[in-house]
Write an enzyme that holds these catalytic residues in place. Structure first.
Site, PDB file in Angstrom:
ATOM      1  CG  HIS A   1      -1.828  -1.124   1.394  1.00  0.00           C
ATOM      2  ND1 HIS A   1      -1.635  -2.118   2.314  1.00  0.00           N
ATOM      3  CD2 HIS A   1      -2.971  -1.440   0.742  1.00  0.00           C
ATOM      4  CE1 HIS A   1      -2.620  -3.000   2.237  1.00  0.00           C
ATOM      5  NE2 HIS A   1      -3.449  -2.616   1.292  1.00  0.00           N
TER       6      HIS A   1
ATOM      7  CB  SER B   1      -4.269  -7.121   4.531  1.00  0.00           C
ATOM      8  OG  SER B   1      -3.971  -5.876   3.937  1.00  0.00           O
TER       9      SER B   1
HETATM   10  P1  AMP Z   1      -6.409  -3.881  -0.380  1.00  0.00           P
HETATM   11  O1  AMP Z   1      -6.242  -3.096   0.873  1.00  0.00           O
HETATM   12  O2  AMP Z   1      -5.953  -5.303  -0.298  1.00  0.00           O
HETATM   13  O3  AMP Z   1      -7.791  -3.717  -0.994  1.00  0.00           O
HETATM   14  O4  AMP Z   1      -5.427  -3.218  -1.439  1.00  0.00           O
HETATM   15  C1  AMP Z   1      -5.482  -1.861  -1.737  1.00  0.00           C
HETATM   16  C2  AMP Z   1      -4.599  -1.570  -2.916  1.00  0.00           C
HETATM   17  O5  AMP Z   1      -3.256  -1.928  -2.602  1.00  0.00           O
HETATM   18  C3  AMP Z   1      -4.989  -2.368  -4.165  1.00  0.00           C
HETATM   19  O6  AMP Z   1      -4.872  -1.551  -5.314  1.00  0.00           O
HETATM   20  C4  AMP Z   1      -3.971  -3.489  -4.169  1.00  0.00           C
HETATM   21  O7  AMP Z   1      -3.723  -4.014  -5.453  1.00  0.00           O
HETATM   22  C5  AMP Z   1      -2.751  -2.781  -3.618  1.00  0.00           C
HETATM   23  N1  AMP Z   1      -1.819  -3.750  -3.054  1.00  0.00           N
HETATM   24  C6  AMP Z   1      -2.057  -4.679  -2.101  1.00  0.00           C
HETATM   25  N2  AMP Z   1      -0.963  -5.438  -1.897  1.00  0.00           N
HETATM   26  C7  AMP Z   1      -0.029  -5.001  -2.761  1.00  0.00           C
HETATM   27  C8  AMP Z   1       1.323  -5.391  -3.047  1.00  0.00           C
HETATM   28  N3  AMP Z   1       1.914  -6.402  -2.421  1.00  0.00           N
HETATM   29  N4  AMP Z   1       1.991  -4.700  -3.987  1.00  0.00           N
HETATM   30  C9  AMP Z   1       1.407  -3.671  -4.651  1.00  0.00           C
HETATM   31  N5  AMP Z   1       0.142  -3.258  -4.434  1.00  0.00           N
HETATM   32  C10 AMP Z   1      -0.560  -3.910  -3.499  1.00  0.00           C
END
Ligand code: AMP
Length: 285
Positions: free
Chosen positions: A37, A190
């Site tokens: 993130h 997460s």
């Molecule tokens: P989430 O909180 O899982 O909904 O993710 C929020 C944003 O962070 C989304 O656009 C995900 O694709 C991005 N994201 C989550 N994990 C990663 C990671 N390891 N590398 C790059 N972006 C990430």
């Protein structure tokens, strides 16, 4: 950093920034933030004058029996990380603020009607992308950003958001950011917090299989089935792993491909114990 809990607060702050001629970037998240993130925030800070992150576990994208209630949350830690990376405002609404009908329900959705959201993760999570599009569409209407930043980690989500922006004429530039990994290759997520010590080791089969696919393409392999079979065999060696899917699809439409030609997404979802993990790579040939 401003902590906004209501739509009205976000709107009035963004209005002030826009009056000053400042550009606004949006980074949508579900919180429990990690370096993946943070990389999106960093990119948004590089490209925009002001950065808004949303921190909201969106109920409409979770199906029955999924981990909505148990999804990890730590808002204080999130604020610390966001502030350290130069985020200007975090939007942390209640469920009722986002879904005024109550109980995280809505009768109005944004849904792509062709096969795109029914491929890959959509096969086992049939309402997932309808919920994602709906909440992201709402965030776009609330924040009215110039640019929005999404991780390649959720490759199907990124492709679907690009499609939604095109189809609904949102005047917002979508910026995709590379996958951030742990030192041993595991894509940061997460949900990694659900893994026991043994499962954490077992989870390496995902990134190993992805690396295997990248190498096979680099070495000249163009038959998708040969690559997917090799990945499958590798994952199946791990007793804690249960494959949901391992697929090669067109990078834009998410339709299955037989040949590695042009922009191809090789994507996988694998259960390690009861935790569902995803990983992917884009290959170009
Ligand atoms: P989430 O909180 O899982 O909904 O993710 C929020 C944003 O962070 C989304 O656009 C995900 O694709 C991005 N994201 C989550 N994990 C990663 C990671 N390891 N590398 C790059 N972006 C990430």
């Amino acid at each position: 950093m401003i902590i906004a809990k209501t739509v009205a607060e976000v709107r009035s702050q963004v209005r002030e920034w826009k009056k000053e001629g400042l550009t606004v970037g949006l980074v949508p998240t579900m919180g429990y933030l990690h370096e993946g993130h943070a990389s999106l925030i960093d990119e948004a800070v590089r490209q925009c004058d002001r950065v808004v992150a949303s921190d909201f576990v969106n109920p409409t994208q979770f199906g029955p029996g999924e981990d909505l209630e148990s999804y990890p949350r730590d808002f204080d830690h999130d604020c610390q990380l966001l502030e350290e990376h130069g985020c200007n405002m975090v939007f942390h609404p209640s469920v009722d603020e986002m879904y005024p009908d109550g109980n995280g329900k809505t009768d109005t959705y944004i849904e792509i009607l062709d096969d795109m959201p029914r491929q890959l993760c959509g096969k086992t999570r049939p309402i997932h992308f309808r919920g994602v599009c709906t909440v992201v569409g709402k965030l776009f209407n609330i924040v009215t950003p110039d640019k929005a930043f999404f991780g390649q980690k959720d490759a199907q989500q990124l492709a679907i958001i690009r499609r939604m922006v095109r189809d609904l004429s949102y005047g917002i530039e979508i910026v995709g950011c590379p996958i951030v990994r742990e030192n041993d290759g595991l894509a940061k997520s997460s949900r990694n917090t659900y893994l026991s010590e043994d499962e954490r080791k077992a989870a390496l089969v995902l990134s190993q299989a992805i690396r295997m696919a990248e190498k096979m393409v680099a070495d000249g392999e163009r038959d998708a089935k040969v690559i997917l079979d090799a990945m499958t065999a590798h994952v199946e060696k791990e007793p804690k792993a249960k494959i949901d899917y391992i697929s090669a699809v067109d990078g834009v439409t998410m339709a299955n491909v037989d040949k590695i030609e042009g922009n191809v997404l090789i994507a996988m979802a694998v259960y390690i114990g009861s935790t569902r993990l995803i990983d992917n790579c884009i290959v170009n040939a």
